[in-house]
Write an enzyme that holds these catalytic residues in place. Structure first.
Site, PDB file in Angstrom:
ATOM      1  N   LYS A  68       0.824  -1.191   0.000  1.00 56.84           N
ATOM      2  CA  LYS A  68       0.000   0.000   0.000  1.00 56.84           C
ATOM      3  C   LYS A  68       0.865   1.250   0.000  1.00 56.84           C
ATOM      4  O   LYS A  68       0.453   2.320  -0.384  1.00 56.84           O
ATOM      5  CB  LYS A  68      -0.895   0.021   1.246  1.00 56.84           C
ATOM      6  CG  LYS A  68      -1.871  -1.109   1.370  1.00 56.84           C
ATOM      7  CD  LYS A  68      -2.648  -0.956   2.687  1.00 56.84           C
ATOM      8  CE  LYS A  68      -3.629  -2.078   2.928  1.00 56.84           C
ATOM      9  NZ  LYS A  68      -4.242  -1.939   4.278  1.00 56.84           N
ATOM     10  N   ILE A 133       9.795   2.191  -0.141  1.00 57.28           N
ATOM     11  CA  ILE A 133      11.016   2.247   0.665  1.00 57.28           C
ATOM     12  C   ILE A 133      11.826   0.976   0.494  1.00 57.28           C
ATOM     13  O   ILE A 133      11.266  -0.110   0.332  1.00 57.28           O
ATOM     14  CB  ILE A 133      10.655   2.467   2.158  1.00 57.28           C
ATOM     15  CG1 ILE A 133      11.909   2.699   3.013  1.00 57.28           C
ATOM     16  CG2 ILE A 133       9.795   1.352   2.713  1.00 57.28           C
ATOM     17  CD1 ILE A 133      11.609   3.214   4.423  1.00 57.28           C
ATOM     18  N   ASP A 135      14.940  -0.964   2.554  1.00 52.46           N
ATOM     19  CA  ASP A 135      15.897  -0.984   3.667  1.00 52.46           C
ATOM     20  C   ASP A 135      16.728  -2.266   3.606  1.00 52.46           C
ATOM     21  O   ASP A 135      17.858  -2.231   3.167  1.00 52.46           O
ATOM     22  CB  ASP A 135      15.220  -0.752   5.031  1.00 52.46           C
ATOM     23  CG  ASP A 135      13.878  -1.428   5.175  1.00 52.46           C
ATOM     24  OD1 ASP A 135      13.708  -2.555   4.666  1.00 52.46           O
ATOM     25  OD2 ASP A 135      12.994  -0.841   5.795  1.00 52.46           O
ATOM     26  N   THR A 136      16.167  -3.415   3.970  1.00 56.24           N
ATOM     27  CA  THR A 136      16.971  -4.644   3.850  1.00 56.24           C
ATOM     28  C   THR A 136      17.152  -5.031   2.388  1.00 56.24           C
ATOM     29  O   THR A 136      18.155  -5.616   2.012  1.00 56.24           O
ATOM     30  CB  THR A 136      16.313  -5.831   4.582  1.00 56.24           C
ATOM     31  OG1 THR A 136      15.071  -6.139   3.941  1.00 56.24           O
ATOM     32  CG2 THR A 136      16.083  -5.518   6.047  1.00 56.24           C
ATOM     33  N   GLY A 137      16.156  -4.697   1.547  1.00 57.38           N
ATOM     34  CA  GLY A 137      16.230  -5.025   0.122  1.00 57.38           C
ATOM     35  C   GLY A 137      15.682  -6.399  -0.223  1.00 57.38           C
ATOM     36  O   GLY A 137      15.536  -6.747  -1.388  1.00 57.38           O
ATOM     37  N   PHE A 184      12.973   6.365  11.925  1.00 59.60           N
ATOM     38  CA  PHE A 184      11.640   5.779  11.872  1.00 59.60           C
ATOM     39  C   PHE A 184      10.707   6.786  11.210  1.00 59.60           C
ATOM     40  O   PHE A 184      10.217   7.708  11.859  1.00 59.60           O
ATOM     41  CB  PHE A 184      11.177   5.470  13.301  1.00 59.60           C
ATOM     42  CG  PHE A 184      10.031   4.497  13.381  1.00 59.60           C
ATOM     43  CD1 PHE A 184       8.928   4.610  12.544  1.00 59.60           C
ATOM     44  CD2 PHE A 184      10.065   3.451  14.295  1.00 59.60           C
ATOM     45  CE1 PHE A 184       7.879   3.718  12.619  1.00 59.60           C
ATOM     46  CE2 PHE A 184       9.014   2.548  14.387  1.00 59.60           C
ATOM     47  CZ  PHE A 184       7.915   2.685  13.545  1.00 59.60           C
TER      48      PHE A 184
END
Length: 217
Positions: A68, A133, A135-137, A184
């Site tokens: 979403k 986004i 982050d870890t991928g 965050f």
């Protein structure tokens, strides 16, 4: 081929007071700072769409919105790309998907893609994956892997934010709106337990806000 333009990097210490912006009353006390105002996002998305067009060219293009979180970014990007591709002989197509990762330790597996009636609809197409986004991928890597196995002609990624954190796995970050510190963040589609998606700006959560919504699933 690397990204066409300079990167928009938000420094670690760049924060603006929430009182300087219109923040919904319902989120009073939940946010500690504004890091990317809505106007800056819009300007950046306009430039990003020109970079995307100059790199991909007038090819047929299928845009894949990963719901979403990327709904606001996707809408802005489609509008700007429509203008950038004004002279293209080929229209863009849009699809909306959700990804369900299997919780295991293997990074290289596939994801369950919810939304497309049939993955083979993308076979042989140029696909721009639009996500909020990285982050870890891991999830994005799995999605790209799944598309590759489906037989897409070529794929690229357009990301609203890329966090400066170590990746579990290297993933293609072709077009990135903003590179951000490890904070965050919520807003502009990004949520915390389904809240804050409606927030216009990208903001940092306050400690009290994180505690308040922690147990609300």
């Amino acid at each position: 081929q690397t990204m066409a333009s300079a990167q928009a990097v938000i420094p670690d210490d760049f924060e603006m007071p929430t009182e300087a912006f219109d923040i919904p009353q319902s989120y009073t006390g939940d946010l500690s700072a504004v890091v990317i105002p809505e106007g800056m996002i819009k300007d950046r998305v306009r430039r990003l769409s020109h970079d995307i067009h100059s790199q991909i060219g007038s090819e047929p293009l299928a845009l894949l919105c990963v719901l979403k979180g990327s709904y606001k970014f996707f809408t802005a990007l489609v509008d700007e790309l429509t203008s950038a591709r004004f002279d293209c002989p080929h229209p863009m197509t849009v699809d909306f998907i959700r990804c369900r990762s299997y919780e295991d330790t293997q990074s290289t597996g596939n994801v369950e893609i919810i939304g497309l009636s049939n993955l083979t609809e993308l076979k042989g197409k140029n696909v721009l994956v639009v996500d909020d986004i990285v982050d870890t991928g891991r999830t994005l890597y799995r999605l790209l892997n799944t598309l590759k196995e489906t037989g897409v002609r070529r794929s690229w990624t357009a990301l609203l934010v890329s966090k400066r954190v170590p990746r579990s796995i290297d993933v293609a970050e072709d077009f990135v709106a903003f590179q951000i510190p490890d904070k965050f963040i919520v807003g502009y589609g990004l949520d915390y337990n389904q809240r804050f998606r409606d927030l216009r700006h990208i903001c940092v959560m306050s400690k009290s806000g994180i505690e308040k919504y922690k147990n609300l699933e």
